[in-house]
Structure formats: structure tokens, C-alpha cells
Enzyme design. Sequence first.
Site: not given
Ligand code: ASP
Length: 346
Positions: A18, A62, A64, A95, A282
Site C-alpha cells: 500500500t 502486493d 499477498s 499483509d 489464542c
Molecule cells: N495488500 C497490501 C499488501 O500487503 C496491504 C498493505 O500494504 O498494507 O501489499
Amino acid sequence: MPTPSSSARLFIIYTGGTIGMAYNDSSGTLVPMSFKEIKYHIPEIARLGYEFDMFAFTPPIDSSNMSPEIWVELAEIIHEKYDTYDGFIILHGSDTMAFTASALSFMLQNLAKPVILTGSQLPIGEIRTDAKENIITAMEIAGARRNGLAIVPEVCIYFDYFLFRGNRTKKFNTETFEAFRSINYPPLAEAGINIKYNDKFIFPVPAGEFHINTKLCTDIAVLKMFPGISQNTVEAVLNTPGLKAVIMETFGNGNTTTAPWFIKCLDHAVQNGIIVLDRTQCDGGAVELGRYETSAYLQQIGVTNGKDLTYEAAVTKLMFLLGQNYPATTVKKLLETSLKGELTEK
Ligand code: ASP
């Protein structure tokens, strides 16, 4: 206003996330953009008095889409630049940042310099962005030295005024600027008017030469317990072809159902050489095998105690230990031992 006392050379690796995204005009979704001119976005960093160079992933990703192959690439970049720079910043999507930080903590051996991962919840071009504070303070920490030695010679995550040990951290909130927490280990530093280092919780600079160990094995799976889990589901996970280890996410102090079919499945898997790592669902506290009847039998079967490992540290530690081709008894012993401060030994 306090400023850093000495100059330092930093290397910044921009992977994506992001922090460097922009809104796509047609679809309105956030997409990675190129982030070459960091000084354009944050002119204030010139006032730190640090020199820095930058390497940007093309295309940025990204997080992910992060992968063990990219962790190896990051370790190799740090290795290559290690002697030239005093500290490293990795700009990364939030992420999977805790996975990357955990993986690097195991792969970077005898680390005597800071490796600080940071990112942001709002892109750097947004008026209310949290990116500027995160980057500026991460840089200040990466260059901070006392008596010529790095104050924080560890892989860390800096986010929203707190510096955490990377392998103790998890993404905790998708919305607030406080995206990360380290529930079972105190912050290594807090940034207020001054940056207060929590020295007694930070590793000392190690002796020995820095090197990297990039052997990883991904033959692992996760079995997350829930009331009503079926035998088919448990068997499907434990019978995954090529499986070497499973993270069993359990209730409370490490408890599971005591249904005879479940005990039999687990026993069978352990007898067949699959390492079963018991990790609590937890976020705070640790597995304590044998505290309740519902975990006592796990000890007898030969389940490994994940203590207070985060999920991210459990995944990456298993990949790292399995990658070394140690005998199963060694892997089990090391899983219960703190290698890089990732768990509390009791
Ligand atoms: N989807 C983004 C990522 O992990 C979220 C972020 O950067 O906070 O690349």
C-alpha cells in the site's frame, strides 16, 4: 529538536504494498506503482543526515504475492550489500510483513545491523498517510548506533510508533494505523518525542561473521481445530502427499478434542514421521501440554510444543528447519528452542 547524532549509510528495498500504491483511475482499486523517487515523497529524510541507496522491485508486488523465493532474494540482497551499509529498510505490504520478518530472522545469521521492515495503511501520496512517519522513524532506527555499534541488530517491524521484534509480530488490524502487535514480547522501542530503546529486550551485537542460510522447505500444512471438525477434514490434511510437518492450531493452552478417531489419526501421522507442532489459536499466552487432560495425550503421542510462537513464526521456522534436512528429533528439539528470540523458553 533531537536529530540523529552521526551519519549512516542505509539501503532501502522497496518490494511494494500500500505504501507505494495509487488508485487506478478506471477501476478505483489500489494497484502497486513505481516508487523510485522516495525523496520526492518525503523531502524530510534529507534532514536525517543519512546517505541511502534504494532498490525497487519491478514490478512492485502486493505482499499477498510474497513467497519463499522472494525471501531468498531479499536475504541475498542484504548479504551482497551487508558490508557497504549500516542498516537496511524493507518497504513491504503489511499483509504478509510478519511472515517476511520472521523468515528473514531465521535466514540472516549473526546479524549485527538493523533490518527494519515497514509499510503503511494509507498510500504515501494520501494527505493523511502514515507512510511518512513510518519510513522516517524506521530510517532513524536503522541508522542508530551507540559506541559504533547498531542499537538494534535484529530483524524488526516498525509501525505506528512501535518497533517490534519481527518474529514476534502479527498483523492485528486491517484498518487502524496500529496495524501490528507483539503480544508475547515487549516492544523493542517506542517513538515519542525521543525514541526510547528497550535495551534489555534487544539482542546484543553477535560475535561471528554475518552469513545467510537460504534453505527452505515448504512441505507443511495447517490443521485448524474447531468444534465439529470432521474425520475427513483431519485425514485430508494429514494425508497430504509429501507432507513433512503440520501446524496444529489448538484451543487455549494447546488442547484438542479427545475423540478416539482424532487421537488415532494424529498418532498414526506422528508414527509415520510427520512432525505435529501444537500452536494455540489464542494470540496471547502459550501452549502448555499436559495442563489439561485434553492435551496430556498429545504429549504421549509425541506432538511438539509450539509454546508462544506466532503463526507467522511457526510457518517460517518450520520451513527453515525442514530446509536444513536435520533428523526429525533435531527439528522437534529446535522447534521448542528459541533460535532468534521467537519463543519464550520455559
Ligand atoms: N495488500 C497490501 C499488501 O500487503 C496491504 C498493505 O500494504 O498494507 O501489499
